[in-house]
Design an enzyme around this catalytic site. Structure first.
Site, PDB file in Angstrom:
ATOM      1  N   HIS A  11      34.602   2.110 -20.557  1.00 29.75           N
ATOM      2  CA  HIS A  11      33.750   3.246 -20.190  1.00 29.75           C
ATOM      3  C   HIS A  11      33.994   4.497 -21.023  1.00 29.75           C
ATOM      4  CE1 HIS A  11      37.373   4.458 -18.032  1.00 29.75           C
ATOM      5  NE2 HIS A  11      36.876   5.674 -18.005  1.00 29.75           N
TER       6      HIS A  11
HETATM    7  C1  UD1 Z   1      34.591   9.966 -15.580  1.00 30.35           C
HETATM    8  C2  UD1 Z   1      35.801  10.733 -16.092  1.00 30.35           C
HETATM    9  C3  UD1 Z   1      36.774   9.770 -16.763  1.00 30.35           C
HETATM   10  C4  UD1 Z   1      37.098   8.618 -15.840  1.00 30.35           C
HETATM   11  C5  UD1 Z   1      35.802   7.951 -15.426  1.00 30.35           C
HETATM   12  C6  UD1 Z   1      36.029   6.784 -14.500  1.00 30.35           C
HETATM   13  C7  UD1 Z   1      35.502  13.052 -16.861  1.00 30.35           C
HETATM   14  C8  UD1 Z   1      35.395  13.898 -18.054  1.00 30.35           C
HETATM   15  N1  UD1 Z   1      35.432  11.723 -17.095  1.00 30.35           N
HETATM   16  O1  UD1 Z   1      33.905   9.431 -16.712  1.00 30.35           O
HETATM   17  O2  UD1 Z   1      37.957  10.456 -17.076  1.00 30.35           O
HETATM   18  O3  UD1 Z   1      37.936   7.709 -16.512  1.00 30.35           O
HETATM   19  O4  UD1 Z   1      35.005   8.932 -14.739  1.00 30.35           O
HETATM   20  O5  UD1 Z   1      34.821   6.193 -14.147  1.00 30.35           O
HETATM   21  O6  UD1 Z   1      35.652  13.549 -15.770  1.00 30.35           O
HETATM   22  N2  UD1 Z   1      27.032   7.491 -13.380  1.00 30.35           N
HETATM   23  C9  UD1 Z   1      26.325   6.782 -12.453  1.00 30.35           C
HETATM   24  N3  UD1 Z   1      26.784   6.780 -11.172  1.00 30.35           N
HETATM   25  C10 UD1 Z   1      27.900   7.445 -10.772  1.00 30.35           C
HETATM   26  C11 UD1 Z   1      28.606   8.168 -11.736  1.00 30.35           C
HETATM   27  C12 UD1 Z   1      28.166   8.181 -13.040  1.00 30.35           C
HETATM   28  O7  UD1 Z   1      25.313   6.163 -12.743  1.00 30.35           O
HETATM   29  O8  UD1 Z   1      28.254   7.381  -9.588  1.00 30.35           O
HETATM   30  C13 UD1 Z   1      26.561   7.469 -14.799  1.00 30.35           C
HETATM   31  C14 UD1 Z   1      25.670   8.637 -15.117  1.00 30.35           C
HETATM   32  O9  UD1 Z   1      24.722   8.205 -16.047  1.00 30.35           O
HETATM   33  C15 UD1 Z   1      26.594   9.610 -15.806  1.00 30.35           C
HETATM   34  C16 UD1 Z   1      27.544   8.670 -16.517  1.00 30.35           C
HETATM   35  O10 UD1 Z   1      27.682   7.538 -15.653  1.00 30.35           O
HETATM   36  O11 UD1 Z   1      25.962  10.481 -16.623  1.00 30.35           O
HETATM   37  C17 UD1 Z   1      28.889   9.253 -16.786  1.00 30.35           C
HETATM   38  O12 UD1 Z   1      29.487   9.752 -15.581  1.00 30.35           O
HETATM   39  P1  UD1 Z   1      30.573  10.949 -15.653  1.00 30.35           P
HETATM   40  O13 UD1 Z   1      31.135  11.224 -14.306  1.00 30.35           O
HETATM   41  O14 UD1 Z   1      30.023  12.089 -16.407  1.00 30.35           O
HETATM   42  O15 UD1 Z   1      31.688  10.347 -16.584  1.00 30.35           O
HETATM   43  P2  UD1 Z   1      32.409   8.940 -16.593  1.00 30.35           P
HETATM   44  O16 UD1 Z   1      32.051   8.267 -17.854  1.00 30.35           O
HETATM   45  O17 UD1 Z   1      32.210   8.184 -15.318  1.00 30.35           O
END
Ligand code: UD1
Length: 372
Positions: free
Chosen positions: A212
């Site tokens: 991820h």
């Molecule tokens: C976040 C953390 C990372 C952690 C990871 C675990 C930061 C900077 N990053 O990254 O350190 O290792 O979580 O998962 O805080 N999305 C969904 N559903 C959700 C959440 C996210 O569809 O419930 C999708 C969305 O398109 C979103 C993307 O995932 O834009 C990224 O989510 P985000 O929370 O920004 O970062 P992670 O890559 O999950």
């Protein structure tokens, strides 16, 4: 330094994203057992049922007392939205102390707000450093640790890093790895999920893959290089791949879905809950990952871990554990996989204070700090 205020509000525990839940659950139940007033706040950084709610259920956490519902966004949008909403909560609740965990945007946002309101802040999993400032988590870790009052480290390298950055020894406490508390708790319950049968996989006959990190999944060349390695590895062993929503979106957007579907013996799944995930990891032959937490969980479980990153903030998993850092080049991944098949870590020593008792140590330190 001790807090000046003697009228104590509740202890405010903060979670936001998937890797936070297993770090707060043991502390929540420890504080509850001790009868300490506490509130559980979820920023809503992760919000999908299988990225959030299922973890609350698996870990025995109650519904959060406060839900900020911030959702996804750019780093600035997400961090700022959490800050604005968290400030309102702190004004209303007047917590005696804020406890943050890990290194996600919610961790940093809530620490800044609490500190500017002169609310003491404790950081669980302090002191970890990858020395790679291109990682958003490294920025979060450094900034959080530069202002938090109580720095609770999982391993002694954390203490050394914090001292090197000028923090006083009086603020740093080596407490061990709280995630192992959850792992120990859930290992006893995970066989109940029957996930191996559901997936039609057999003990020690498959590998687990998770991806991820933006450096892997947002970059087409990196992602393509990893998939090429999987195409080779899949000829030797089944691979189970629960796909993070970010990764799923990026693979589609970058036009790599077909290449992934051609990997032999690959089972792609939606993200799993904690109990099911722990069950498949604990029974696997090898793990390939870019996660931070999995490097630690596999070390505890004595399972080879091939980390698809150039650096780690958890070096103890390499020097004293089962972890190998390989980056994302095809040939290096294949070589590490072949080597891992010959490894046996069964006799390896356990790491100091990765013993399932970390929450008790943290609760004691918080009580001392608050003078209760
Ligand atoms: C976040 C953390 C990372 C952690 C990871 C675990 C930061 C900077 N990053 O990254 O350190 O290792 O979580 O998962 O805080 N999305 C969904 N559903 C959700 C959440 C996210 O569809 O419930 C999708 C969305 O398109 C979103 C993307 O995932 O834009 C990224 O989510 P985000 O929370 O920004 O970062 P992670 O890559 O999950």
């Amino acid at each position: 330094m001790k807090p000046a205020n003697s009228t104590l509000g509740p202890i405010l525990l903060v979670v936001g994203a998937r890797p936070n839940f297993m770090k707060i659950a043991p502390l929540y139940s420890e504080l509850k057992e001790r009868g300490r007033p506490q509130l559980l706040l979820h920023t809503g950084q992760h919000y999908d049922e299988n990225m959030s709610k299922v973890f609350f259920d698996d870990l025995g956490l109650p519904e959060p007392d406060i839900y900020l519902g911030v959702g996804s966004g750019s780093h600035a949008t997400q961090t700022a939205t959490i800050m604005v909403k968290f400030e309102e909560v702190c004004q209303e609740v007047r917590p005696s102390i804020v406890v943050v965990v890990g290194d996600v945007n919610s961790t940093l946002a809530c620490t800044i707000v609490a500190k500017k309101m002169n609310i003491p802040t404790a950081h669980v999993e302090a002191g970890l450093r990858s020395w790679d400032m291109r990682m958003p988590e490294e920025v979060n870790r450094k900034l959080t640790d530069s202002v938090a009052d109580i720095l609770l480290t999982p391993s002694m390298d954390g203490n050394h890093n914090l001292i090197r950055e000028g923090r006083s020894e009086d603020d740093i406490f080596f407490v061990g790895n709280i995630m192992i508390d959850s792992l120990v708790y859930c290992l006893e319950r995970s066989p109940e999920t029957h996930i191996l049968r559901k997936l039609d996989i057999s003990k020690r006959k498959y590998g687990v893959l998770t991806l991820h990190r933006p450096s892997n999944v947002d970059d087409r060349d990196s992602m393509s290089s990893i998939i090429s390695a999987l195409t080779e590895i899949g000829k030797n062993i089944e691979i189970v791949f629960p796909i993070h929503p970010r990764t799923k979106n990026m693979i589609r957007e970058m036009g790599l879905s077909e290449k992934l579907s051609e990997v032999p013996n690959l089972k792609t799944l939606d993200p799993l809950g904690y109990l099911e995930f722990i069950a498949i990891v604990a029974n696997s032959k090898v793990v390939l990952t870019d996660s931070g937490g999995l490097q630690e969980e596999t070390t505890f479980l004595k399972i080879p871990c091939i980390t698809l990153r150039d650096t780690t903030e958890r070096p103890i998993t390499v020097t004293h554990g089962t972890n190998t850092i390989v980056g994302n080049q095809t040939m290096k991944i294949i070589k590490a996989f072949n080597e891992s098949m010959a490894q046996d870590y069964a006799e390896m020593d356990d790491l100091p204070l990765w013993d399932g008792e970390t929450a008790g140590r943290i609760a004691g330190i918080i009580e001392d700090y608050l003078g209760v």
